[in-house]
Motif scaffolding. Structure first.
Motif, PDB file in Angstrom:
ATOM      1  N   HIS A  89       0.831  -1.204   0.000  1.00 34.39           N
ATOM      2  CA  HIS A  89       0.000   0.000   0.000  1.00 34.39           C
ATOM      3  C   HIS A  89       0.877   1.270   0.000  1.00 34.39           C
ATOM      4  O   HIS A  89       0.749   2.139  -0.858  1.00 34.39           O
ATOM      5  N   HIS A 112       1.808   4.513  -2.808  1.00 32.75           N
ATOM      6  CA  HIS A 112       1.886   5.976  -2.655  1.00 32.75           C
ATOM      7  C   HIS A 112       3.291   6.470  -3.021  1.00 32.75           C
ATOM      8  O   HIS A 112       3.458   7.506  -3.646  1.00 32.75           O
ATOM      9  N   GLU A 149      -5.471   7.272  -3.212  1.00 38.12           N
ATOM     10  CA  GLU A 149      -5.760   5.901  -2.793  1.00 38.12           C
ATOM     11  C   GLU A 149      -5.910   4.934  -3.973  1.00 38.12           C
ATOM     12  O   GLU A 149      -5.931   3.726  -3.784  1.00 38.12           O
ATOM     13  N   SER A 199      -2.411   3.203  -4.228  1.00 39.24           N
ATOM     14  CA  SER A 199      -2.111   2.239  -3.171  1.00 39.24           C
ATOM     15  C   SER A 199      -3.016   1.010  -3.273  1.00 39.24           C
ATOM     16  O   SER A 199      -2.585  -0.118  -3.030  1.00 39.24           O
TER      17      SER A 199
END
Ligand SMILES: [Zn+2]
Length: 595
Positions: free
Chosen positions: A388, A392, A416, A419
């Motif tokens: 995740h 980013h 988001e 990720s």
């Protein structure tokens, strides 16, 4: 798993290298001084911008300031997070915060100045000064707010009210973080101890149903006791959103909140509508839960316990990293080589040590590189967190590489996506390679629960916000009864009829800090749905989608979020991405049912 009692024990290659920002403190000190001087100079532009040239000079110097200021601030923040108990780091951060106040003070004149210009004047400035081309879009972006800005006197009054208007949120924060006293739970030795949030997140997943029930009751106890106080903070927050929207001439509080990202309200409405039209698989999952747990009555405290018990995977960091790289290989060689660079060049702070900031995050620093903080526990959750945050991180890295400073930073709306695509590729890889049936079941269950939490729960919250704001806009008083009724009804619609409702369920609204940041959580759901569509196509070998996705990662904030996503084939102005996500969820639930 190795546990470390001090940061010194952690191998150097598992600690980030802050020397990439400043090789020593003297360089930090001199940059701090430099920024102070730059801020002084900027102040002199107040009242002195009267042509294209002076406007350009100001903007150019402000951008230079912000470049250096970000380095100063980020360094002190990362230093504190290594060990929050360390006073010398804390003092760096305090000084950086002081600097931030000076910077804001010296630049605060600019926005009112800009919005006071008429469009013709601004265009003529831009036409006469070549250098302003670079700032043009940004200037017009700020200019978009002009119709929502009041007169100078009115703005002055509002700014004086600022702290008072923030009171509902501040007060809820105080209740929720400082004053709240949870009920007692029984430890394994039979002692009674007061529940903490940390204990709750573990206990609510406990195999022992009585332990879950006890923790659930102890957790909700203060919220039920404080129901009137919390209803009044939430009601005040909503009314202030509604009033501010009216004062600033927005059609509604929702449209005010969506204005910054240029998201039409249809996107928000589509999300809720398309989700509810396709809610059946979520109800089915609730039924499966009831069957698997073999309970007569399914209660809210049965919703977090993993349905597959006894699967404890130990995944050491080195192995986790290898697995992640294999799982993300479909994103191509460039992506994989960046991941290797993250590890080899020490962008990541891996281990949990005393005093280190908890959780995980990525911080991209323009002109340096991303930094990732982890508290890696050698388990499956940590593997997902790694993938995740690296999502980013690569997004930051690629956007910094391909965008000028002014558009390098991406918005939360798109963040988001990067990720979540990684998490989906990872789960897909694990499901394809794992032979052990119990582990496969566990992985599927993990995916379904995560889908539920990041998508369905957030859509439900988004609808709660929409309904309660509309009630306030129509003059309906908001109180405990209204909040309870609204929440209970939504909970039923989303989760289905397999439930037996404890008294506490309807108080769910009273414990959500996000409700004090209006119309924000829907972005988790749109991000998740976008990621599902992208990851599915990439896994299908759709090279056009892969290329457009990589371009998206290079785009920073060079366009509005919906436009950036459209270029990857995700059009959130239609219900299609949401419908696709619902289809995926349905497949997952069916697959799980068969296993
Ligand atoms: Zn994230």
């Amino acid at each position: 798993m190795t546990t470390y009692t001090s940061r010194n024990e952690v191998p150097i290659n598992e600690k980030w290298n802050l020397e990439d920002i400043y090789p020593d403190l003297s360089k930090w000190e001199s940059d701090l001084k430099l920024v102070e001087n730059m801020a002084e100079k900027l102040k002199q532009f107040d009242g002195a911008i009267n042509d294209g040239k002076s406007l350009f000079q100001y903007l150019k110097q402000r951008e230079e300031l912000s470049y250096t200021f970000n380095h100063v601030y980020a360094y002190s923040m990362l230093k504190v997070d290594e060990d929050t108990r360390e006073a010398s780091s804390q003092s760096l951060l305090d000084r950086a915060k002081g600097l931030s106040v000076k910077v804001s003070a010296s630049t605060s004149f600019f926005m009112p100045y800009l919005l006071g210009l008429d469009k013709e004047t601004l265009s003529s400035y831009i036409a006469e000064e070549e250098g302003l081309k670079y700032f043009e879009e940004d200037l017009y972006e700020s200019f978009r707010y002009k119709t929502h800005v009041l007169t100078k006197d009115q703005e002055e009054v509002l700014s004086q009210l600022g702290e008072a208007l923030a009171a509902p949120s501040t007060t809820f924060g105080m209740i929720n973080n400082a004053d709240i006293k949870f009920g007692d739970v029984t430890t394994d030795n039979g002692e009674k101890v007061q529940l903490t949030r940390g204990m709750y997140s573990k206990l609510i997943e406990n195999e022992d149903r009585e332990k879950r029930r006890e923790a659930y009751k102890a957790y909700y106890k203060p919220y039920v006791e404080l129901k009137n106080s919390i209803a009044s903070t939430l009601s005040a927050a909503i009314k202030s959103n509604v009033t501010m929207a009216r004062i600033r001439k927005y059609p509604s509080a929702l449209e005010k909140a969506l204005f910054g990202d240029m998201v039409p309200k249809e996107v928000y409405e589509n999300l809720i509508k398309a989700t509810k039209e396709n809610i059946a698989p979520l109800h089915r999952y609730t039924e499966i839960r009831k069957e698997k747990l073999q309970v007569d009555e399914l209660r809210q405290y049965d919703m977090s316990v993993p349905l597959v018990q006894g699967v404890k995977q130990v995944i050491p960091y080195e192995e986790a990293y290898e697995t992640m790289i294999k799982a993300l290989a479909p994103l191509g060689d460039e992506y994989v080589s960046i991941l290797k660079e993250f590890k080899d060049a020490r962008y990541i702070d891996v281990r949990e040590t005393p005093g280190k900031r908890s959780g995980a995050y990525n911080l991209g620093i323009y002109g340096v590189h991303p930094f990732i903080l982890l508290n890696h526990q050698d388990d499956l959750d940590s593997l997902f967190t790694l993938a995740h945050e690296c999502g980013h991180g690569v997004h930051s890295k690629l956007s910094s590489q391909h965008q000028p400073q002014i558009t390098a930073r991406y918005s939360i709306f798109v963040a988001e996506v990067a990720s979540t695509v990684n998490e989906i590729l990872l789960i897909n890889y694990l499901l394809n390679t794992e032979k052990n049936l119990e582990v496969r079941k566990h992985l599927l269950n993990h995916f379904i629960d995560q889908f539920k939490g990041t998508f369905f729960t957030q859509v439900m919250f988004a609808e709660f916000e929409k309904i309660t704001h509309e009630l306030a806009e129509n003059g309906t008083p908001l109180n405990v009864e209204v909040f309870n009724q609204t929440y209970e009804q939504l909970f039923r619609e989303y989760n289905g009829e397999a439930f037996v409702f404890d008294e506490e369920v309807k108080f769910g609204w009273s414990r959500i800090p996000h409700f004090y940041r209006p119309f924000y959580v829907y972005k988790y759901a749109t991000g998740y749905a976008s990621a599902i569509q992208l990851a599915t196509k990439i896994l299908d070998g759709d090279s056009e989608t892969l290329q457009s996705y990589l371009n998206f990662l290079r785009s920073g904030s060079s366009d509005y979020p919906l436009e950036l996503l459209k270029k990857t084939g995700v059009d959130l102005t239609t219900p299609v991405p949401i419908q696709n996500a619902m289809k995926k969820f349905s497949e997952l639930v069916e697959e799980f049912a068969v296993l």
